[in-house]
Design a protein around this motif. Structure first.
Motif, PDB file in Angstrom:
ATOM      1  N   UNK A   1      36.003  40.692  46.984  1.00 50.55           N
ATOM      2  CA  UNK A   1      33.979  42.137  46.476  1.00 50.55           C
ATOM      3  C   UNK A   1      34.972  43.229  45.596  1.00 50.55           C
ATOM      4  N   UNK A   2      33.413  43.620  44.745  1.00 47.17           N
ATOM      5  CA  UNK A   2      33.451  44.304  43.949  1.00 47.17           C
ATOM      6  C   UNK A   2      32.597  44.861  43.956  1.00 47.17           C
ATOM      7  N   UNK A   3      31.826  46.072  42.919  1.00 44.31           N
ATOM      8  CA  UNK A   3      31.130  46.820  43.700  1.00 44.31           C
ATOM      9  C   UNK A   3      29.584  46.460  43.291  1.00 44.31           C
ATOM     10  N   UNK A   4      29.548  44.945  42.168  1.00 46.40           N
ATOM     11  CA  UNK A   4      28.580  44.327  42.718  1.00 46.40           C
ATOM     12  C   UNK A   4      28.250  42.941  43.410  1.00 46.40           C
ATOM     13  N   UNK A   5      29.337  42.780  43.828  1.00 40.18           N
ATOM     14  CA  UNK A   5      29.322  41.634  44.550  1.00 40.18           C
ATOM     15  C   UNK A   5      30.353  42.277  46.250  1.00 40.18           C
ATOM     16  N   UNK A   6      29.293  43.185  47.290  1.00 47.16           N
ATOM     17  CA  UNK A   6      30.320  44.009  48.407  1.00 47.16           C
ATOM     18  C   UNK A   6      30.851  42.920  49.152  1.00 47.16           C
ATOM     19  N   UNK A   7      30.519  41.540  49.188  1.00 50.26           N
ATOM     20  CA  UNK A   7      31.640  40.503  49.413  1.00 50.26           C
ATOM     21  C   UNK A   7      32.094  39.604  49.153  1.00 50.26           C
ATOM     22  N   UNK A   8      33.224  39.201  49.627  1.00 54.11           N
ATOM     23  CA  UNK A   8      33.689  37.892  48.696  1.00 54.11           C
ATOM     24  C   UNK A   8      32.909  36.886  48.677  1.00 54.11           C
ATOM     25  N   UNK A   9      32.783  35.997  47.249  1.00 55.81           N
ATOM     26  CA  UNK A   9      33.021  35.136  46.525  1.00 55.81           C
ATOM     27  C   UNK A   9      33.697  33.423  47.092  1.00 55.81           C
ATOM     28  N   UNK A  10      33.139  32.272  47.845  1.00 54.62           N
ATOM     29  CA  UNK A  10      33.923  31.023  47.636  1.00 54.62           C
ATOM     30  C   UNK A  10      33.120  30.791  46.132  1.00 54.62           C
ATOM     31  N   UNK A  11      33.788  30.528  45.281  1.00 56.01           N
ATOM     32  CA  UNK A  11      32.991  30.396  43.807  1.00 56.01           C
ATOM     33  C   UNK A  11      33.096  28.779  43.794  1.00 56.01           C
TER      34      UNK A  11
END
Length: 502
Positions: free
Chosen positions: A395-405
């Protein structure tokens, strides 16, 4: 799309038009009743083709055509496809389900090696004869009278099973003298055997002749004395001799269950065994079955597995990737790294990410993705042979949820369920996650099974777990997906090509 040697993981499911819960599939058992009057079809070549077509259609009803074909090809190529242990309770309560599943396997050209017991029936007969069943350390104490009753009962139950299969048109061969044994401890348990040898020649001959071999778990000593052997133990020794792809234990419960009462879908012994055995709920029969499965699989090829399944779900377990019971494998330990420097071979990682895509922009996209990983936190998950590689952005400021990239898996990695181990490791580290998949992908259902919900638009499907669709954490990510078909992670071009599992 499946490619050699690498492919991006194909997914399977029905497309959806709004947020939905996990999908469910039509069980083959719902179609079996329609076949009650078709058993005579196998006696003519034309009718046999009709029967096989019905079988093929039924298989497609529980999974994708690609799924059933790849599993059928794998099973057909094995010298021994399956050792199947059938308990007495299954013969007593689920004979119809069992025999219909065996009919289907027979029509597909697959013959499991079947060994059965008769424990519940034996207990009943002993009580009717005024003999109280006695056990020591979980092993039945077998005196001469008990053995005499058991011998007669085993023959009756064996005949009941073979007669039913014969009525359905399944060619069977009842075998005896397969198990040789010594007394386990005559003073302690009486006529109970410890198997010392498995005569596999009669089994091999039966399989080559097109018969389904069926045997009881009774063994013989060198001097010709019958000895009682637990059917689970007999199945394990049979598996050690034949080294099958699958060792299947049919169970009324349909699998193993954890402390919350949920069925355990898969156990990766190399990764999970110590942790499982330390759980307070892992006791009694569950603990024993996991322990015995590990002891068995440690003696078999890496490709072998143990399955515990209800007979009505046997075909779903065999011919779909998600299965229905509890699958136990030795598995592989899943490695985790959080920087590019920790990878031993970066060129190999680039090859995996690139695959065999011919798009001239793919290499440049991979290069930019590698630059993104060099400058940002991530976690990569993979097995020792690199048959599966997943990369998750936290998670990051722009993506509050983890991403399976990205998720890449070879065909062998898919068939050996390494992807299940990788996804389990991801789920332990990330309580919430989202990922994006092409709507046209033929394997979409696998991800439905892993998600809490989904949404599709613009030819792509948005999956998530661990949060609600209308939650604040998911709102901005979901809006990007609705607007553009992808969620921006810094470089939209990278996201649109690498930031989705496809």
């Amino acid at each position: 799309m499946l490619s050699a040697p690498w492919r991006r993981l194909a997914l399977r499911a029905k497309p959806v038009s709004s947020a939905v819960p996990k999908t469910s599939r039509i069980l083959l058992g719902r179609n079996l009743n329609k076949l009650s009057n078709t058993t005579t079809l196998r006696y003519s070549s034309t009718a046999g083709n009709v029967t096989r077509e019905i079988v093929s259609q039924a298989l497609r009803s529980i999974g994708s055509k690609r799924e059933s074909q790849q599993w059928l090809k794998l099973f057909s190529s094995a010298q021994t496809f399956c050792v199947l242990k059938v308990g007495g309770a299954i013969i007593q309560e689920n004979l119809e389900d069992l025999c219909r599943s065996l009919l289907f396997l027979s029509e597909l050209g697959l013959s499991p090696v079947l060994v059965h017991g008769a424990g519940p029936q034996l207990n009943r007969l002993l009580e009717e004869a005024g003999i109280e069943p006695q056990f020591s350390e979980g092993i039945r104490i077998t005196d001469a009278k008990t053995l005499g009753i058991a011998r007669k009962l085993f023959l009756e139950e064996n005949l009941k099973l073979t007669d039913k299969l014969d009525q359905l048109g399944v060619a069977t061969r009842s075998l005896s003298g397969v198990f040789m044994a010594d007394y386990l401890d005559k003073e302690k348990w009486g006529y109970v055997g410890k198997i010392t040898k498995v005569n596999s020649a009669p089994i091999t001959h039966a399989l080559k002749a097109g018969y389904l071999p069926i045997m009881t778990s009774l063994a013989e000593s060198e001097d010709g004395r019958l000895l009682n052997v637990n059917a689970d133990v007999a199945a394990a020794e049979l598996a050690r001799a034949l080294e099958p792809l699958k060792v299947v234990y049919l169970s009324e419960k349909g699998g193993l269950f954890n402390g919350s009462g949920s069925k355990i879908s898969q156990i990766n012994l190399d990764e999970e065994y110590d942790d499982l055995m330390s759980q307070p709920w892992c006791r009694y029969g569950t603990r024993l079955k996991i322990k015995e499965s590990k002891e068995l699989l440690d003696t078999l090829p890496q490709s072998s597995s143990v399955t515990i399944i209800h007979p009505s779900d046997l075909l779903k377990e065999l011919f779909t990737n998600s299965g229905a019971g509890t699958l136990i494998r030795r598995g592989d330990k899943i490695q985790k790294v959080s920087s590019l420097d920790e990878f031993q071979d970066l060129n190999r990682i680039r090859e995996i990410l690139t695959g065999d895509y011919k798009d001239p922009n793919t290499k440049a996209t991979v290069d930019r993705f590698m630059e993104l990983l060099a400058a940002n936190p991530f976690t990569a998950y993979y097995d020792d042979s690199m048959s599966c590689l997943a990369i998750v952005l936290p998670p990051s400021a722009n993506r509050p949820i983890a991403t399976l990239a990205t998720l890449n898996i070879t065909k062998s990695g898919w068939l050996s369920n390494v992807v299940e181990n990788v996804f389990s490791a991801i789920r332990k580290d990330h309580p919430s996650l989202y990922w994006i998949v092409s709507e046209a992908d033929e394997n979409l259902t696998w991800f439905f099974d892993k998600s809490d919900g989904s949404f599709n638009t613009n030819g792509s499907v948005f999956f998530y777990y661990g949060c609600e669709m209308d939650s604040n954490a998911l709102a901005s990510i979901f809006q990007d997906f609705v607007s553009h078909g992808h969620a921006v992670i810094g470089d939209s071009n990278i996201e649109s090509q690498l930031g989705r599992v496809a």
